[in-house]
Motif scaffolding. Structure first.
Motif, PDB file in Angstrom:
ATOM      1  N   VAL A   1       0.858  -1.184   0.000  1.00  0.00           N
ATOM      2  CA  VAL A   1       0.000   0.000   0.000  1.00  0.00           C
ATOM      3  C   VAL A   1       0.894   1.233   0.000  1.00  0.00           C
ATOM      4  N   ALA A   2       0.299   2.370  -0.301  1.00  0.00           N
ATOM      5  CA  ALA A   2       0.997   3.653  -0.193  1.00  0.00           C
ATOM      6  C   ALA A   2      -0.038   4.680   0.227  1.00  0.00           C
ATOM      7  N   GLU A   3       0.270   5.392   1.291  1.00  0.00           N
ATOM      8  CA  GLU A   3      -0.712   6.338   1.835  1.00  0.00           C
ATOM      9  C   GLU A   3      -1.071   7.432   0.837  1.00  0.00           C
ATOM     10  N   ARG A   4      -0.116   7.832  -0.021  1.00  0.00           N
ATOM     11  CA  ARG A   4      -0.394   8.898  -0.986  1.00  0.00           C
ATOM     12  C   ARG A   4      -1.464   8.476  -1.989  1.00  0.00           C
ATOM     13  N   TYR A   5      -1.601   7.157  -2.218  1.00  0.00           N
ATOM     14  CA  TYR A   5      -2.614   6.699  -3.159  1.00  0.00           C
ATOM     15  C   TYR A   5      -4.034   6.984  -2.665  1.00  0.00           C
ATOM     16  N   MET A   6      -4.189   7.256  -1.382  1.00  0.00           N
ATOM     17  CA  MET A   6      -5.513   7.488  -0.812  1.00  0.00           C
ATOM     18  C   MET A   6      -5.946   8.950  -0.920  1.00  0.00           C
ATOM     19  N   TYR A   7      -5.083   9.814  -1.467  1.00  0.00           N
ATOM     20  CA  TYR A   7      -5.405  11.243  -1.415  1.00  0.00           C
ATOM     21  C   TYR A   7      -6.705  11.560  -2.155  1.00  0.00           C
ATOM     22  N   LEU A   8      -6.856  11.142  -3.392  1.00  0.00           N
ATOM     23  CA  LEU A   8      -8.108  11.367  -4.118  1.00  0.00           C
ATOM     24  C   LEU A   8      -9.240  10.494  -3.582  1.00  0.00           C
ATOM     25  N   PRO A   9      -9.005   9.209  -3.301  1.00  0.00           N
ATOM     26  CA  PRO A   9     -10.084   8.403  -2.705  1.00  0.00           C
ATOM     27  C   PRO A   9     -10.610   8.979  -1.387  1.00  0.00           C
ATOM     28  N   MET A  10      -9.759   9.764  -0.671  1.00  0.00           N
ATOM     29  CA  MET A  10     -10.190  10.327   0.604  1.00  0.00           C
ATOM     30  C   MET A  10     -11.402  11.240   0.464  1.00  0.00           C
ATOM     31  N   VAL A  11     -11.642  11.767  -0.731  1.00  0.00           N
ATOM     32  CA  VAL A  11     -12.822  12.616  -0.926  1.00  0.00           C
ATOM     33  C   VAL A  11     -14.083  11.801  -0.648  1.00  0.00           C
ATOM     34  N   GLY A  12     -14.172  10.610  -1.258  1.00  0.00           N
ATOM     35  CA  GLY A  12     -15.324   9.743  -0.996  1.00  0.00           C
ATOM     36  C   GLY A  12     -15.359   9.253   0.433  1.00  0.00           C
ATOM     37  N   ALA A  13     -14.174   8.937   0.981  1.00  0.00           N
ATOM     38  CA  ALA A  13     -14.116   8.440   2.358  1.00  0.00           C
ATOM     39  C   ALA A  13     -14.573   9.500   3.346  1.00  0.00           C
ATOM     40  N   CYS A  14     -14.104  10.717   3.163  1.00  0.00           N
ATOM     41  CA  CYS A  14     -14.492  11.798   4.071  1.00  0.00           C
ATOM     42  C   CYS A  14     -15.969  12.156   3.911  1.00  0.00           C
ATOM     43  N   TRP A  15     -16.467  12.019   2.695  1.00  0.00           N
ATOM     44  CA  TRP A  15     -17.907  12.197   2.457  1.00  0.00           C
ATOM     45  C   TRP A  15     -18.702  11.230   3.332  1.00  0.00           C
ATOM     46  N   MET A  16     -18.262   9.972   3.352  1.00  0.00           N
ATOM     47  CA  MET A  16     -18.956   8.958   4.153  1.00  0.00           C
ATOM     48  C   MET A  16     -18.788   9.218   5.646  1.00  0.00           C
ATOM     49  N   ILE A  17     -17.577   9.572   6.061  1.00  0.00           N
ATOM     50  CA  ILE A  17     -17.343   9.825   7.486  1.00  0.00           C
ATOM     51  C   ILE A  17     -18.133  11.039   7.951  1.00  0.00           C
ATOM     52  N   GLY A  18     -18.137  12.083   7.136  1.00  0.00           N
ATOM     53  CA  GLY A  18     -18.906  13.276   7.486  1.00  0.00           C
ATOM     54  C   GLY A  18     -20.378  12.965   7.629  1.00  0.00           C
ATOM     55  N   ALA A  19     -20.893  12.140   6.715  1.00  0.00           N
ATOM     56  CA  ALA A  19     -22.307  11.768   6.792  1.00  0.00           C
ATOM     57  C   ALA A  19     -22.597  10.986   8.065  1.00  0.00           C
ATOM     58  N   VAL A  20     -21.694  10.099   8.451  1.00  0.00           N
ATOM     59  CA  VAL A  20     -21.879   9.317   9.685  1.00  0.00           C
ATOM     60  C   VAL A  20     -21.896  10.229  10.904  1.00  0.00           C
ATOM     61  N   LEU A  21     -20.942  11.195  10.953  1.00  0.00           N
ATOM     62  CA  LEU A  21     -20.892  12.097  12.116  1.00  0.00           C
ATOM     63  C   LEU A  21     -22.163  12.929  12.227  1.00  0.00           C
ATOM     64  N   ILE A  22     -22.654  13.446  11.111  1.00  0.00           N
ATOM     65  CA  ILE A  22     -23.869  14.252  11.146  1.00  0.00           C
ATOM     66  C   ILE A  22     -25.067  13.402  11.521  1.00  0.00           C
ATOM     67  N   CYS A  23     -25.149  12.203  10.959  1.00  0.00           N
ATOM     68  CA  CYS A  23     -26.253  11.293  11.291  1.00  0.00           C
ATOM     69  C   CYS A  23     -26.222  10.934  12.766  1.00  0.00           C
ATOM     70  N   LEU A  24     -25.008  10.686  13.286  1.00  0.00           N
ATOM     71  CA  LEU A  24     -24.866  10.307  14.686  1.00  0.00           C
ATOM     72  C   LEU A  24     -25.336  11.422  15.616  1.00  0.00           C
ATOM     73  N   SER A  25     -24.901  12.657  15.318  1.00  0.00           N
ATOM     74  CA  SER A  25     -25.298  13.776  16.177  1.00  0.00           C
ATOM     75  C   SER A  25     -26.801  14.018  16.102  1.00  0.00           C
ATOM     76  N   GLU A  26     -27.375  13.856  14.909  1.00  0.00           N
ATOM     77  CA  GLU A  26     -28.819  14.063  14.774  1.00  0.00           C
ATOM     78  C   GLU A  26     -29.612  12.981  15.481  1.00  0.00           C
TER      79      GLU A  26
END
Length: 837
Positions: A344-369
């Motif tokens: 693996v290489a951590e730099r390869y996740m830089y663009l995929p992180m957009v989708g990952a952070c989208w999912m994490i952000g949605a989870v945090l907002i759903c959790l707080s709500e």
């Protein structure tokens, strides 16, 4: 006038997101250039570190290493424009003193990308809170550290930026019929691909319409089709450039491709949620099967992620589309294609992180709500922001912990060794980084420990580390023995021969060194550092044609390497072939205008050919590159003197000596120039300043005495000559003046004795030494016209140094002034070829 609250929120959100990204990356600004790509593609890449319009064009003409990435290279070249604009010096030994400019640029690009994540997700979801949370997590997540803290992560940063801009442009094209938006999208696509190929981009462009469940118009599909073709074209370019790397990967990585892929996916997903165990390098085992100890954990993580995504589909499309973004952006880098010796290489996740952070952000907002569903809207917003702030603070702390791994090579390799102590490459890499960092004893210790657990090829490398460290410590015999052991351990390891050759050179065992460098050239015909050593040895052994053949091979390996081209010109210069050498150098300078060695040698060639205007131009340009270049200053002064522009030459010399008052070469040119204009006093003025800095320098004192004598300032001449000969009884000009003073004092015996000593020491064999001594005798004759002894001494050393044309003239002048029959007889003996004892 009332303000729109939504617009106010956007500006605040943008400022907070950018600040978070800058805070996360700020510690990386103190880092340096790392070995490998930072050195080869940035610090030492001639087209990058010497920015110019022609170099910028050439960056688009070549493949860099195994990738076509001219936009990233151009961006890195821009850093050197900034460096020069700031008045910094990009020629420091380590270059790390200027690396902060590139690091700051990376941090700035990361902040821009975090803002683009906000805009893209806001465009897709129309949910400001979700876009803000996702962008914040993207800004601070530790998996993004490598792309930010590693200078050559620039390609990831730029390709992601242009990729996200393409998404935004295509969304505008989907909703607006203006053709400009398709043109902008295609332009951003090309820039993205020329930063780092993103074959996934067409897939990512499908996600916004899928989320909104809107069918794009035909015009959108036309733009999308064009982007597909562009992506495929650039993918083909890079595939062709990477064939060797892929072939090596196929040989290195064996076993199940599916097992490798599951392991990699499990690793990425785990670090996405728990970002620990990060490192600049994650090696892959040569053989990975389903029996790997981590395979069950990885399978469980991947299955759990799939279940979570499937469960989320009942209420939201975020899970499935976020997962599609991750897999689409990550797929080409997964090890189902065995292209690299890493899992693996951590730099390869830089663009995929957009989708990952989208999912994490949605989870945090759903959790707080969910937890505060009955609370007021403002309370829920405050709780959501507090939860997000807590998560981001933890992520910033973890990012700051990972950034020091990229500070320098030693820190990087130490981290890899700590995380993978059993992998044979880890200790070897750390040993080399310690060696390159000057920590030779530590390098020996690490390599010695590595010998206890490595196989034969690693034994060879460990021995090389030890041997080169011994050589650096001055233990040359031990180094040679150790490096011979390295060659014995693996005779086919080309660099082992190269390094043994270096050690043998140090021991002045040139013939043996030549054998080793030839072995390296045979095993590694594309290794230009080894070829350069071999060529230099051929030149040292007066084998110019063999050296030229090696330089030609270097050019074939890398047509953009200026060193072998300039070196061939040097061979031509040594043979006196200045015209072809000048033509070759000027052709080289048309491409590399600021390559100083070529510029200097072009000036030398032009001077030798009598093209003094051309020479002066070359030397002026050399001084523009390096204002402190002594060779350029000397060459320019010589060219101006040859053009009889002595006032301009004086200005050049005076300027340099004003900064370097004791430089002997420029002092000598100053003296010759001043004497040519009949002004020895002017020449002496520079010596006064030099003597102030070096009051006991015999050579300076002697020349000052000599100039004083030529200026008929005999008291000053005597004082300076005495000081000079006190410091060094053999100082040449001090002895010249001492002889002249003896003549003026009618001490003929002493004058003759000094002259005979000069002849015996062969101090007058050179034309310049002869002329300098003769100038003192002429000064004596001018100050005492009836004194015969200047002419006797001139006749004496002329006869004994084979200058017959001076003997008769001096003898005649002596006879006119002397009636001493004994000395006249001696003069006649010299005329007859019998010099007196």
């Amino acid at each position: 006038m009332q303000t729109d609250p939504s617009k106010s929120f956007n500006w605040i959100a943008l400022a907070v997101i950018a600040l978070a990204a800058i805070v996360m990356g700020a510690p990386s600004v103190g880092g340096g250039y790392l070995s490998g790509d930072d050195i080869q593609l940035v610090r030492d890449h001639y087209l990058v570190n010497r920015p110019s319009l022609s170099h910028a064009v050439q960056l688009f003409e070549i493949v860099h290493r195994d990738l076509y990435q001219p936009v990233a290279m151009l961006s890195l070249s821009f850093d050197f424009v900034v460096i020069r604009a700031l008045g910094l010096t990009p020629t420091d030994a380590s270059m790390n003193s200027i690396a902060w400019v590139a690091h700051a640029h990376n941090v700035g690009l990361h902040a821009v990308n975090a803002l683009l994540v906000f805009f893209v997700l806001l465009r897709i979801t129309n949910h400001r809170g979700l876009a803000f949370a996702s962008a914040m997590i993207f800004a601070v997540h530790p998996l993004n550290v490598e792309a930010v803290a590693w200078i050559n992560g620039r390609m990831m940063l730029l390709s992601t930026a242009f990729g996200l801009l393409t998404v935004l442009a295509m969304e505008r094209w989907r909703t607006s019929p203006k053709l400009i938006w398709m043109a902008v999208a295609i332009a951003f696509t090309a820039l993205c691909m020329m930063s780092k190929v993103r074959i996934c981009l067409p897939l990512l462009l499908l996600i916004p319409p899928l989320y909104t469940r809107t069918k794009p118009p035909k015009r959108w599909w036309a733009g999308w089709g064009a982007i597909v073709l562009i992506a495929m074209g650039f993918a083909l370019i890079n595939f062709n450039a990477s064939r060797t790397m892929i072939s090596d990967g196929v040989q290195h990585l064996q076993g199940s491709a599916a097992a490798r892929t599951i392991l990699a996916l499990g690793w990425y997903l785990k670090r996405l949620i728990v970002p620990v165990g990060l490192s600049p390098f994650h090696p892959a085992a040569d053989q990975i099967t389903w029996s790997h100890p981590d395979i069950l954990t990885s399978v469980a993580i991947v299955v759990a992620a799939l279940i979570a995504v499937a469960a989320s589909m009942r209420k939201s499309r975020t899970g499935i589309l976020g997962a599609l973004w991750i897999i689409g952006a990550l797929a080409i880098t997964l090890p189902w294609i065995p292209s690299r010796n890493q899992l693996v290489a951590e730099r390869y996740m830089y663009l995929p992180m957009v989708g990952a952070c989208w999912m994490i952000g949605a989870v945090l907002i759903c959790l707080s709500e969910k937890l505060f569903s009955h609370a007021q809207k403002q309370t829920r917003a405050a709780v959501s922001f507090g939860l997000l702030t807590t998560v981001c603070a933890i992520l910033v702390g973890l990012s700051w912990r990972a950034i020091p791994y990229y500070r320098d090579d030693i820190a990087r390799s130490a981290r890899i060794l700590a995380l993978y102590p059993d992998h044979p490459d880890s200790a070897i890499a750390h040993g080399w980084s310690l060696f390159l960092g000057g920590q030779y004893k530590d390098a020996i210790d690490v390599a010695t420990n590595a010998l206890k657990q490595t196989d034969s090829p690693k034994t060879c490398e460990a021995k090389q580390i030890i041997g080169m460290s011994q050589l650096a410590l001055g233990h040359t015999p031990e180094a040679i023995e150790t490096l011979q052991q390295a060659v014995t351990a693996d005779p086919d390891y080309g660099k082992a021969h190269h390094r043994l050759g270096i050690a043998l050179e140090r021991a002045d065992r040139i013939d043996e060194a030549l054998v080793e460098h030839e072995a390296c050239a045979s095993l590694l015909p594309n290794f230009n550092p080894g070829l350069l050593r071999l060529a230099r040895l051929h030149q040292q052994l007066n084998q110019p044609e063999k050296a030229r053949d090696v330089y030609e091979q270097m050019i074939a390996n890398n047509p953009f390497d200026p060193v072998p081209i300039a070196s061939i010109a040097e061979i031509e210069m040594a043979d006196g072939n200045f015209a072809p050498a000048l033509a070759r150098l000027e052709d080289l300078l048309a491409r590399y205008a600021s390559y100083l060695p070529a510029r200097l040698n072009a000036g030398v060639c032009a001077n030798a050919l009598g093209k003094h205007d051309v020479a002066a131009n070359h030397f002026r340009q050399a001084l523009a590159i390096d204002p402190e270049s002594e060779l350029a200053t000397r060459g320019l002064a010589d060219a101006l003197i040859a053009k009889s522009d002595r006032s301009a030459a004086t200005a050049v010399i005076d300027s340099y000596l004003g900064r370097h008052p004791t430089n002997r070469n420029l002092l000598d040119i100053s003296i010759r120039n001043a004497l040519a204009t009949g002004n020895p006093v002017s020449a002496a003025s520079h010596l006064v300043r030099a003597i102030q800095d070096e009051p006991n320098a015999a050579d300076l004192l002697g020349k000052y005495a000599w100039l004083s004598a030529l200026a008929q300032q005999w008291t000053l001449a005597e004082q300076s000559a005495q000081k000079s000969l006190h410091e060094n009884a053999h100082d040449l000009h001090g002895r010249f003046v001492a002889c002249g003073l003896a003549i003026r004092n009618s001490d003929s015996q002493r004058a003759i004795a000094i002259a005979q000593d000069l002849v015996r020491d062969r101090a007058l064999n050179g034309a310049r030494q002869f002329d300098d001594f003769n100038a003192v005798l002429q000064a004596c004759a001018e100050s005492q016209p009836d004194n015969p002894w200047p002419y006797y001494v001139l006749c004496l050393f002329s006869s004994q140094t084979g200058r017959s044309e001076w003997v008769a003239l001096a003898a005649d002048e002596f006879k006119k002034r002397s009636d001493d029959s004994e000395w006249i007889a001696r003069i006649d003996a010299m005329l007859g070829g019998n010099a007196p004892e």
